[in-house]
Design a protein around this motif. Sequence first.
Motif, short mmCIF file in Angstrom:
data_model
loop_
_atom_site.label_atom_id
_atom_site.label_comp_id
_atom_site.label_asym_id
_atom_site.label_seq_id
_atom_site.Cartn_x
_atom_site.Cartn_y
_atom_site.Cartn_z
N ALA A 289 -47.01 -10.31 38.67
CA ALA A 289 -47.76 -10.56 39.90
C ALA A 289 -47.09 -11.58 40.81
CB ALA A 289 -49.18 -11.02 39.55
N LEU A 382 -53.12 -6.94 35.31
CA LEU A 382 -52.77 -7.31 36.68
C LEU A 382 -51.32 -7.00 36.98
CD1 LEU A 382 -53.44 -8.98 39.35
CD2 LEU A 382 -52.48 -10.92 38.11
N TRP A 386 -49.93 -4.09 39.65
CA TRP A 386 -49.11 -4.49 40.79
C TRP A 386 -47.79 -3.72 40.80
CZ3 TRP A 386 -48.41 -5.79 45.41
CH2 TRP A 386 -47.38 -6.61 45.89
N GLU A 445 -59.11 -10.48 39.09
CA GLU A 445 -57.83 -9.79 38.86
C GLU A 445 -58.03 -8.28 38.94
OE1 GLU A 445 -55.16 -12.84 36.13
OE2 GLU A 445 -55.84 -10.94 35.26
N MET A 448 -56.76 -5.98 41.97
CA MET A 448 -55.44 -5.36 42.07
C MET A 448 -55.49 -3.92 41.58
SD MET A 448 -52.32 -5.27 42.87
CE MET A 448 -51.97 -6.97 43.33
N SER A 449 -56.21 -3.68 40.50
CA SER A 449 -56.33 -2.30 39.97
C SER A 449 -57.09 -1.42 40.95
CB SER A 449 -57.02 -2.33 38.61
OG SER A 449 -56.22 -2.99 37.65
N ASP A 487 -58.14 -16.54 37.93
CA ASP A 487 -57.11 -15.60 37.53
C ASP A 487 -56.13 -16.33 36.61
OD1 ASP A 487 -55.03 -16.86 39.30
OD2 ASP A 487 -56.30 -16.07 40.89
N SER A 519 -56.30 -14.64 43.65
CA SER A 519 -57.32 -13.62 43.46
C SER A 519 -58.13 -13.39 44.74
CB SER A 519 -58.25 -13.97 42.30
OG SER A 519 -58.70 -15.29 42.36
N TRP A 522 -55.92 -10.68 46.46
CA TRP A 522 -56.08 -9.34 45.89
C TRP A 522 -57.42 -8.74 46.31
CZ3 TRP A 522 -55.13 -12.27 40.81
CH2 TRP A 522 -53.77 -12.58 40.69
#
Length: 692
Positions: A289, A382, A386, A445, A448-449, A487, A519, A522
């Motif tokens: 990340a 995470l 990414w 976190e 991001m997904s 995070d 975070s 994101w």
Amino acid sequence: MRYSVAIFILLFLLCGCSSSSVREQYSLKLKEFPIDCGSLIKSIEVDRLGDAEFSSEVMQVDENMVKVNIRFNLKGDTVKQNDWQVRIKPAFKPVFNWAPHLTPTVNNIIDQHVFRSPALIATDQQQGIVIIPDLDILSKSGKNRWYMDMDAENNILSLGMSASKISDHVLYERQPGAVYEGGIVEYGFYIIKYSEKQELANPFRLPLQFMWNKWGHDRLVKLSSEDFEPYVKYAYNWAFNTWKESVWQEFTLNGRKVGAPVFIVNTTQSPNYPGEVNEREFRSIWNQAWFSSLRSASGLFRYARRTADKTLLEKANLTKELALSFPMKDGFFYGLVGTDMCEVEIDGKKYNRSKGWDHYFWGNSNRNPFTWDAKQSPFHILDMSWTALLMLRWHEELEKDERLLTYAETYARALLGVQYENGYFPGWLDVETLKPTEFLNDSPESSMSVTFLLKLYEITGKEEYKEAALKGMNAVKSVISEGRWEDFETYWSCCRIGTPDYIGKKVARNNMYKQCNFSMFWTAEALLECYRITNDDEYLKLGQRVLDELLMTQASWQPPYIYVNGVGGFGVMNADGEWNDSRGSLFSELILQYGKLLNIPEYKERGLCALKTAFEMMYCPQNPEAKQQWEKVWPFFNKEDYGFTMENYGHGGSTSPEGEGMGEFTIYDWGNGAASEAYNRILDKFGADVLR
């Protein structure tokens, strides 16, 4: 409106109390303020400063803001006073508090070093107040150090002056020893009152707008694409020419030629260093990340394509090949490749050296709750999301390499298999069992997904990815209102304050979590993508609130005690000391996207300043202030070192004209290479006009 406020001395002499508990103070008459503050504020008490003559003024700024000025006339006297305070007590009990730094105990203060966009915020469902120090007065305060404090338990917002010391990494404690020279000592602050729903829904917008318009905008230097080009050229010349022997790594994996700049180098690896090389950490290349070789390579690809540089294009593609070489385990994949290290002894001194790429291993980021050994570190969701997102962006924006899409979708299927019923994704997976581990299984976190899965949905049209993403976003919404920005960096980076005791818990005295702005980024990005996909305005409103909380960690002014250009630079968290952190390059495009969508010029200016300050720590002639600081610390630096870029400034919580705060290493993928990628990406996506 300007007028004098009548004041009187309230001397508290409580029977049985020691003299140390006595505070001689003045009380400002709220009824005489030019706007109604009495409904929001119960009292404002001002300490005496020795026996100095006291006066104050209150000026109306607008219908919801006043400016309070305080003056002490010491005449010819010198006053020694360990602590001086203004204490503001709200007339309501806040449910939400915000301050730029944690003060877990009564000994802690928020030192002026972390005054990036300094404010104290307290709100409930109907009203709120914001207190902002007068930075014009602070700029002229000399040796008198300012501070703030948020005592949520006793519902007191404080501003003051005191000497301080750094404890832990990084909190501040007030110290004895403050001295005020004879003459006028001034202090000032602004009060903003909230009563509208939109102000309470996003309590950060008004103070950000005020601080930027007053202190940030006028210092904004008009930038153009030509202004950034020299920095990019220095970065690539440094990595692939003058420092090539230390930076560029090229080797063969299973018959495939790969390459990338190394994770980290330090000043002992300069071609001008007079001593022996001593590598700071194990030699490695990361896709994580923070440190993403694939991200930097995508920027190099854009630059090489624009300039028709076949040599640099080949290097970019070698890094892509390396990313595709990372082995998978049931769809999950490693985050770094490293080499074994050894100690060598030269003239009686020991130095850290790599055994070379014939002794490589696969591993994961050692910034985690479990182990410092990268070989044993767990898979980090995470980091994988990414890297997979970057593969999709490369595939969509740079070249249709189907291997990137296949790799990313293989991971996506595994990711969907570990999503919790509540929508969150796990923090880490055990590298052997692939079972979720203990920490951050309900953290932002997951955002991001969300962004990764939405991009995959856009490319493939498969609804399962969209459904999983929106389910994840719905889970993260609970983080936003309470500010639970936790995070991996919050707890397992260099700042270990509250690890693990604070995890999932507020610091009671501040009514705040330990927070990291990573975070926030994101989540603001994920909410923007949710809005793009669904056209649901609720995502956009939440996204702007999160973006604005992120921007509270961006510098809206230039302090005289920050010896490089700092306007627009970012800090990291509410327990650390960085200025001009490299994350500004990552954040800049998102800020520009919101600015374009919402038509807010302030965001454009902030985004460009974030990009500019991502290059500010580079050693080169374009940064004369920073260059002077570098040469005070590392006098052997010369033109072959142009491009060397420390990831931030003032990290330890203090600075000095002699160069304190400059650092001694460069992380290409979180410094010069990352900043160059951001510029090249923004230029491609927005065109040169956005940089004018």
